[in-house]
Design a protein around this motif. Sequence first.
Motif, PDB file in Angstrom:
ATOM      1  N   ALA A  85       0.834  -1.194   0.000  1.00 21.39           N
ATOM      2  CA  ALA A  85       0.000   0.000   0.000  1.00 21.39           C
ATOM      3  C   ALA A  85       0.871   1.247   0.000  1.00 21.39           C
ATOM      4  N   VAL A  86       0.508   2.178  -0.855  1.00 21.25           N
ATOM      5  CA  VAL A  86       1.226   3.431  -0.947  1.00 21.25           C
ATOM      6  C   VAL A  86       0.403   4.487  -0.225  1.00 21.25           C
ATOM      7  N   GLU A  87       1.023   5.217   0.698  1.00 24.39           N
ATOM      8  CA  GLU A  87       0.320   6.280   1.377  1.00 24.39           C
ATOM      9  C   GLU A  87       0.316   7.498   0.455  1.00 24.39           C
ATOM     10  N   THR A  88      -0.876   7.936   0.048  1.00 22.71           N
ATOM     11  CA  THR A  88      -0.991   9.046  -0.882  1.00 22.71           C
ATOM     12  C   THR A  88      -1.972  10.073  -0.355  1.00 22.71           C
ATOM     13  N   VAL A  89      -1.863  11.263  -0.882  1.00 22.14           N
ATOM     14  CA  VAL A  89      -2.785  12.345  -0.580  1.00 22.14           C
ATOM     15  C   VAL A  89      -3.549  12.640  -1.858  1.00 22.14           C
ATOM     16  N   PRO A  90      -4.903  12.501  -1.851  1.00 24.27           N
ATOM     17  CA  PRO A  90      -5.666  12.786  -3.070  1.00 24.27           C
ATOM     18  C   PRO A  90      -5.685  14.285  -3.358  1.00 24.27           C
ATOM     19  N   VAL A  91      -5.594  14.618  -4.642  1.00 26.01           N
ATOM     20  CA  VAL A  91      -5.607  16.013  -5.069  1.00 26.01           C
ATOM     21  C   VAL A  91      -6.678  16.174  -6.152  1.00 26.01           C
ATOM     22  N   PRO A  92      -7.903  16.597  -5.790  1.00 23.44           N
ATOM     23  CA  PRO A  92      -8.926  16.822  -6.816  1.00 23.44           C
ATOM     24  C   PRO A  92      -8.690  18.176  -7.490  1.00 23.44           C
ATOM     25  N   VAL A  93      -9.010  18.262  -8.771  1.00 20.23           N
ATOM     26  CA  VAL A  93      -8.906  19.519  -9.510  1.00 20.23           C
ATOM     27  C   VAL A  93     -10.329  19.965  -9.825  1.00 20.23           C
ATOM     28  N   GLY A 129       6.275   6.676  -3.544  1.00 24.95           N
ATOM     29  CA  GLY A 129       5.542   6.214  -4.700  1.00 24.95           C
ATOM     30  C   GLY A 129       5.594   7.210  -5.829  1.00 24.95           C
ATOM     31  N   LEU A 130       5.220   6.736  -6.990  1.00 24.76           N
ATOM     32  CA  LEU A 130       5.058   7.609  -8.140  1.00 24.76           C
ATOM     33  C   LEU A 130       3.660   8.217  -8.059  1.00 24.76           C
ATOM     34  N   PRO A 131       3.498   9.468  -8.450  1.00 22.93           N
ATOM     35  CA  PRO A 131       2.164  10.062  -8.362  1.00 22.93           C
ATOM     36  C   PRO A 131       1.185   9.401  -9.316  1.00 22.93           C
ATOM     37  N   GLY A 132      -0.064   9.380  -8.920  1.00 22.31           N
ATOM     38  CA  GLY A 132      -1.120   8.820  -9.753  1.00 22.31           C
ATOM     39  C   GLY A 132      -1.997   9.934 -10.307  1.00 22.31           C
ATOM     40  N   ALA A 133      -2.673   9.654 -11.391  1.00 18.36           N
ATOM     41  CA  ALA A 133      -3.557  10.642 -12.002  1.00 18.36           C
ATOM     42  C   ALA A 133      -4.744   9.922 -12.638  1.00 18.36           C
ATOM     43  N   ASP A 134      -5.849  10.643 -12.742  1.00 22.11           N
ATOM     44  CA  ASP A 134      -7.045  10.117 -13.390  1.00 22.11           C
ATOM     45  C   ASP A 134      -7.643  11.241 -14.221  1.00 22.11           C
ATOM     46  N   LEU A 135      -7.705  11.053 -15.532  1.00 20.85           N
ATOM     47  CA  LEU A 135      -8.227  12.057 -16.454  1.00 20.85           C
ATOM     48  C   LEU A 135      -9.311  11.412 -17.297  1.00 20.85           C
TER      49      LEU A 135
END
Length: 171
Positions: A29-37, A89-95
């Motif tokens: 599991a990668v600890e990430t912070v979600p960033v909505p645009v 981790g590498l950043p994730g994105a969803d477009l």
Amino acid sequence: MKSTTRGTLAALLTGVAAAVGATATPAAAVETVPVPVPLQGVENSLGVELPTLAGEIPLPTPGAPEGPQYVEGRLIPERVIPQLPVSGGLPGADLRAPLPRLLGDDFDHVGVGTEAADLRTLAPGLTLDAPLTAPGADNYGMPEPKLPQVGVLTPLLQTVPAANVVTGPGL
């Protein structure tokens, strides 16, 4: 039931619960912070359907370096400057972007998604050896001269990135 039997049973159940709880979390599991645009204001003001965009920024966490290792026959231990492990981790994105009337009457979409991937690194380190050998019985307990040795421990980078491209109805 005796009190010793109850205590043993309680300790056993506590250990089993701790083991089950420890294995319930995923190991990768990668600890990430979600960033909505937020683009809803632009959609409302222009009256157009815009792409949706969201991202994930990983949190790097430093680890504990391995200490120097003492080796027989050397005066200075190996890994004088140890390698520092950093995991993140590498950043994730969803477009998701609309494709108007390309595949039918409704808005269809094309989407590209990358999940945050584990990233493990090791900083470079240094190992060296003194220009003297260890004291030996052959030379009456005195060290002998030798060529000094210096080595750089190479950095390490491990990751498995992945991406998905999808199309479908709606946005």
